[in-house]
Design an enzyme around this catalytic site. Sequence first.
Site, PDB file in Angstrom:
ATOM      1  N   ARG A   1       0.791  -1.217   0.000  1.00 28.10           N
ATOM      2  CA  ARG A   1       0.000   0.000   0.000  1.00 28.10           C
ATOM      3  C   ARG A   1       0.828   1.273   0.000  1.00 28.10           C
ATOM      4  O   ARG A   1       0.578   2.176  -0.794  1.00 28.10           O
ATOM      5  CB  ARG A   1      -0.911   0.056   1.240  1.00 28.10           C
ATOM      6  CG  ARG A   1      -2.257  -0.524   1.041  1.00 28.10           C
ATOM      7  CD  ARG A   1      -2.785  -1.010   2.365  1.00 28.10           C
ATOM      8  NE  ARG A   1      -1.934  -2.106   2.788  1.00 28.10           N
ATOM      9  CZ  ARG A   1      -2.149  -3.378   2.452  1.00 28.10           C
ATOM     10  NH1 ARG A   1      -3.208  -3.691   1.765  1.00 28.10           N
ATOM     11  NH2 ARG A   1      -1.333  -4.341   2.810  1.00 28.10           N
ATOM     12  N   THR A   2       1.790   1.350   0.898  1.00 27.98           N
ATOM     13  CA  THR A   2       2.515   2.612   1.013  1.00 27.98           C
ATOM     14  C   THR A   2       3.253   2.906  -0.297  1.00 27.98           C
ATOM     15  O   THR A   2       3.238   4.033  -0.793  1.00 27.98           O
ATOM     16  CB  THR A   2       3.497   2.556   2.198  1.00 27.98           C
ATOM     17  OG1 THR A   2       2.768   2.174   3.360  1.00 27.98           O
ATOM     18  CG2 THR A   2       4.151   3.899   2.436  1.00 27.98           C
TER      19      THR A   2
ATOM     20  N   LYS B   1      28.019  -4.369  -4.300  1.00 25.12           N
ATOM     21  CA  LYS B   1      29.465  -4.241  -4.563  1.00 25.12           C
ATOM     22  C   LYS B   1      30.193  -3.655  -3.365  1.00 25.12           C
ATOM     23  O   LYS B   1      31.368  -3.322  -3.447  1.00 25.12           O
ATOM     24  CB  LYS B   1      29.703  -3.319  -5.764  1.00 25.12           C
ATOM     25  CG  LYS B   1      29.076  -3.801  -7.052  1.00 25.12           C
ATOM     26  CD  LYS B   1      29.440  -2.813  -8.170  1.00 25.12           C
ATOM     27  CE  LYS B   1      28.597  -3.025  -9.401  1.00 25.12           C
ATOM     28  NZ  LYS B   1      28.770  -1.912 -10.358  1.00 25.12           N
TER      29      LYS B   1
ATOM     30  N   ARG C   1      11.657   3.713   2.554  1.00 26.94           N
ATOM     31  CA  ARG C   1      11.266   2.802   3.639  1.00 26.94           C
ATOM     32  C   ARG C   1      12.488   1.947   3.935  1.00 26.94           C
ATOM     33  O   ARG C   1      13.086   1.363   3.035  1.00 26.94           O
ATOM     34  CB  ARG C   1      10.113   1.927   3.189  1.00 26.94           C
ATOM     35  CG  ARG C   1       9.895   0.762   4.121  1.00 26.94           C
ATOM     36  CD  ARG C   1       8.608   0.053   3.839  1.00 26.94           C
ATOM     37  NE  ARG C   1       7.469   0.850   4.282  1.00 26.94           N
ATOM     38  CZ  ARG C   1       6.255   0.361   4.470  1.00 26.94           C
ATOM     39  NH1 ARG C   1       6.009  -0.912   4.238  1.00 26.94           N
ATOM     40  NH2 ARG C   1       5.269   1.130   4.885  1.00 26.94           N
TER      41      ARG C   1
ATOM     42  N   HIS D   1       6.217   5.922  11.278  1.00 27.40           N
ATOM     43  CA  HIS D   1       5.623   5.863   9.945  1.00 27.40           C
ATOM     44  C   HIS D   1       4.774   7.133   9.803  1.00 27.40           C
ATOM     45  O   HIS D   1       3.548   7.083   9.888  1.00 27.40           O
ATOM     46  CB  HIS D   1       4.762   4.596   9.846  1.00 27.40           C
ATOM     47  CG  HIS D   1       4.394   4.198   8.455  1.00 27.40           C
ATOM     48  ND1 HIS D   1       4.491   5.036   7.372  1.00 27.40           N
ATOM     49  CD2 HIS D   1       3.916   3.017   7.963  1.00 27.40           C
ATOM     50  CE1 HIS D   1       4.090   4.389   6.282  1.00 27.40           C
ATOM     51  NE2 HIS D   1       3.744   3.164   6.615  1.00 27.40           N
TER      52      HIS D   1
HETATM   53  C1  NCD Z   1       2.403  -1.041   8.096  1.00 24.57           C
HETATM   54  C2  NCD Z   1       3.908  -0.880   8.099  1.00 24.57           C
HETATM   55  O1  NCD Z   1       4.564  -1.206   7.119  1.00 24.57           O
HETATM   56  O2  NCD Z   1       4.367  -0.379   9.090  1.00 24.57           O
HETATM   57  N1  NCD Z   1       1.830  -1.095   6.844  1.00 24.57           N
HETATM   58  C3  NCD Z   1       1.598   0.090   6.161  1.00 24.57           C
HETATM   59  O3  NCD Z   1       2.488   0.815   5.835  1.00 24.57           O
HETATM   60  N2  NCD Z   1       0.320   0.416   5.896  1.00 24.57           N
HETATM   61  C4  NCD Z   1       1.875  -1.979   9.077  1.00 24.57           C
HETATM   62  C5  NCD Z   1       2.413  -3.377   9.149  1.00 24.57           C
HETATM   63  O4  NCD Z   1       3.272  -3.785   8.392  1.00 24.57           O
HETATM   64  O5  NCD Z   1       1.922  -4.077  10.018  1.00 24.57           O
END
Ligand code: NCD
Length: 333
Positions: A61-62, A90, A111, A144
């Site tokens: 999703r993100t 490398k 991320r 997050h």
């Molecule tokens: C979450 C995450 O990656 O922190 N998902 C998200 O970004 N919507 C929650 C999770 O992984 O449980």
Amino acid sequence: MKKEALHCIDVQQFNHNFLEEICDLADKIREISRTKAGMEYLASILNHKRAMLYFVQPSTRTFLSFYSACQMLGIKCAEVRDPKTSSEIKGESEEDTVRTFSLYFDLIIMRHPRANFAEKIANLLNDTDHPVPVINAGSGKDQHPTQALLDIYTLRRSFLHRGGIAGKQIAFVGDLRRGRTARSLALLLTQFQGVKLYFVAPSEYQMGQDILSFLDHQKTAYEITDDFEKVIPAVDAIYMTRLQDEWDREEGISVDIDIERFSFQKRHLDLLKADGIIMHPLPRRQEIAVEVDSDPRAAYWRQVRNGMYIRVALIAGIFQRDKKILDYYLANT
Ligand code: NCD
């Protein structure tokens, strides 16, 4: 003067005013995007920009939400999702890899499993002569921030006709110690007067002391419990989370808990207020029974959609195009 880009690293950088403004902007973007002309306008705003989506932790999703948000603004995207395909294999440091991105792209959305990596990169880029904005799309077990923004946006829309978020009672359920979404949202809710939070988890996964101390400092009320069924009727929103067991190996633990006690079953719908809502950052496992999805109080699919609009608003703001969008809205809707 030193050039510094506008980064989005953690929720402590957002104040109440910012939250109201970004939610208003997201509402307007939603409205503008309903027409072809509106979509074409949005896609013209930043079509000279390029973004790197550096996602070295799993994401559905993100990632797609940021990808779609960039597309809506005309921003061209590239992605690295597997460090094995970049020069890190490398022996290049991740810092050098990401610094390289900043020389090709105007925005880095990342991320990463390390808690403070996005912040480190933002500071590093601020010291170069080509700083570009960094957006933290999930940093380890820590934060997050853009998920917290979409959660606030969802709460605000849900309580629009009930006096807003102020004064509401919100329960967080599941793995709160390692769940960065719950951590970020709990911090952000301190921006609202009179809220009360419930942290519902087995003791091994209770909310971290760092967050609790912040709540104490902000004088935000909270209660710690493991009795989910007692909490359900008391609250206006329930924020379910999954067990974050991908960290077990690193932590060298394996806890045998009865996850059923921290899951929302169909029968719980009868306990929930008529206008209460159920949220989840997703992905879910068994924390919410699929039969709950069709209840109008299930807000988690709406949350997903809200995420796209709030990220369009965030990116537009980072590139200082928010005022332009508001002007278009006034003239055209
Ligand atoms: C979450 C995450 O990656 O922190 N998902 C998200 O970004 N919507 C929650 C999770 O992984 O449980």
